[in-house]
Scaffold this active site. Structure first.
Site, PDB file in Angstrom:
ATOM      1  N   HIS A 117       0.839  -1.196   0.000  1.00  0.00           N
ATOM      2  CA  HIS A 117       0.000   0.000   0.000  1.00  0.00           C
ATOM      3  C   HIS A 117       0.875   1.247   0.000  1.00  0.00           C
ATOM      4  CE1 HIS A 117      -3.597  -2.509   1.497  1.00  0.00           C
ATOM      5  NE2 HIS A 117      -3.733  -2.204   0.222  1.00  0.00           N
ATOM      6  N   GLU A 120       2.216   2.980   3.104  1.00  0.00           N
ATOM      7  CA  GLU A 120       2.764   2.060   4.103  1.00  0.00           C
ATOM      8  C   GLU A 120       4.227   1.753   3.801  1.00  0.00           C
ATOM      9  OE1 GLU A 120       0.085  -1.299   4.344  1.00  0.00           O
ATOM     10  OE2 GLU A 120      -1.612  -0.032   4.828  1.00  0.00           O
ATOM     11  N   HIS A 262       1.989  -5.043   6.291  1.00  0.00           N
ATOM     12  CA  HIS A 262       1.190  -3.834   6.121  1.00  0.00           C
ATOM     13  C   HIS A 262       1.350  -2.989   7.377  1.00  0.00           C
ATOM     14  CE1 HIS A 262      -1.262  -4.910   2.525  1.00  0.00           C
ATOM     15  NE2 HIS A 262      -0.830  -6.112   2.848  1.00  0.00           N
ATOM     16  N   GLU A 321       0.493  -6.446  10.573  1.00  0.00           N
ATOM     17  CA  GLU A 321       0.183  -5.007  10.560  1.00  0.00           C
ATOM     18  C   GLU A 321       1.104  -4.308  11.549  1.00  0.00           C
ATOM     19  OE1 GLU A 321      -1.935  -3.359   8.684  1.00  0.00           O
ATOM     20  OE2 GLU A 321      -3.323  -4.859   7.884  1.00  0.00           O
TER      21      GLU A 321
HETATM   22 ZN   LIG Z   1      -1.924  -2.225   3.815  1.00  0.00          ZN
END
Ligand SMILES: [Zn+2]
Length: 351
Positions: A117, A120, A262, A321
């Site tokens: 992303h 990110e 992420h 994450e």
């Molecule tokens: Zn992400």
């Protein structure tokens, strides 16, 4: 003193190269409101006459630097000096190379990926720095968190794709500039807004982690139906060259399991609609112990890379994450990310 922004400059980089603090750059240039604001190419910046905080900045300490394709390129050269060469597994929409590295020669195969992303980029920085430390320490015959790295090199073949979405990351760090090949398209998608902090898609507005053949149609129903800064799954699964490159590569190397990075939330997702193998649960507990992150079985969403991997191979897949706050996390977040994830990255090789 004046400085004209060049392609690839970010607030942190300009501050770093002039040995000043980002904070001072912002004080003198009120149009920069946040440390992670983008700097349009050609913009005139005022610099303090004298570097005021030289003592606080060491050239070895890049903790406060943002991380884009230029930084990855520098790390690629450094890794090459260490004898670890990258391979090009495909190209982004804008023709930037997508790199993969292989470290170690073992039978067990793991794939770590990040930079999915656009906002990110910490995950790309983490993975590059992780590779660098892993190789440097192994070559120096050092241990790392008690791990015998030479032994790990023999047992494990680690594959790393640190930056799946270089075009998007560059957009978040740098914004649009005149002559950008997707200038008009991006302006339309972003509805005229000239900031890109919320942008997570690739350069043509497709979310690279929303377009995998695992419940794609279902996910598409509840998502934007046209190119959008986030969550648009594309006209069909794997429509984007970046996702396709990762797909082909994963098929080719057949990893035993995958870790996809992420930000943010400090959690680890480990399931997909009950299709994950039984051992995933024990594995995620070990990752959590190494990092203090929290295990969550499923995000109740579809069409992500790890969803596809679990569905297609019935092998374990994890979405990590990192960090907490609002994306893009400020550069300072990197210290927490590094502390929690370096050890988890090693434990990830021994699951
Ligand atoms: Zn992400």
């Amino acid at each position: 003193m004046n400085y004209v922004v060049k392609k690839g400059d970010t607030v942190s980089l300009v501050a770093y190269h002039h040995q000043i603090r980002p904070f001072d750059l912002m004080l003198l240039n009120p149009s920069i409101r946040f440390e992670y604001d983008y700097l349009p190419v050609g913009k005139n910046l005022l610099l303090p006459k004298q570097a005021r905080f030289i003592k606080n900045i060491s050239l070895d300490n890049d903790l406060l630097c943002e991380y884009g394709a230029n930084q990855l390129e520098q790390d690629r050269l450094r890794l090459e000096e260490l004898g670890i060469k990258a391979s090009v597994i495909g190209f982004s929409v804008l023709g930037q190379p997508l790199y993969a590295w292989v470290i170690g020669t073992g039978k067990k195969t793991c794939l770590y990926s990040g930079g999915w992303h656009a906002n990110e980029w910490h995950t790309s920085k983490f993975l590059s720095r992780f590779m660098m430390s892993y190789v440097e320490k192994q070559q120096a015959k050092e241990q790392w968190y008690g791990f015998d790295l030479t032994e790990l090199f023999k047992r494990v073949q680690l594959h790393v794709i640190p930056m799946v979405n270089p075009d998007g990351i560059e957009l978040v760090l740098q914004g649009l500039y005149e002559g950008h090949p997707y200038e008009h398209q991006v302006k339309d998608i972003n509805q005229g807004i000239t900031r890109f902090n919320h942008w997570s898609a690739n350069i043509r507005g497709v979310d690279l982690n929303h377009q995998w053949p695992a419940g794609w149609a279902q996910e598409a129903k509840g998502s934007p139906h046209q190119p959008w800064p986030r969550h648009y799954g594309g006209p069909h699964p794997l429509s984007e060259p970046e996702a396709m490159a990762v797909y082909e590569y994963t098929k080719q190397i057949q990893p035993d399991y995958v870790l996809a990075y992420h930000s943010q939330g400090q959690v680890i997702y480990w399931g997909y609609r009950g299709m994950e193998p039984a051992e995933s649960e024990e594995m995620v507990q070990r990752l959590c112990q190494a990092s203090s992150y929290t295990a969550i079985r499923t995000a109740e969403s579809d069409a992500g890379f790890k969803d596809w991997f679990i569905k297609d191979t019935h092998k374990p897949g994890f979405t990590i994450e990192v960090g907490s706050g609002v994306n893009p996390l400020p550069p300072q977040s990197f210290s927490e990310i590094w502390t929690n994830n370096a050890r988890m990255g090693l434990v990830g090789l021994t699951l």
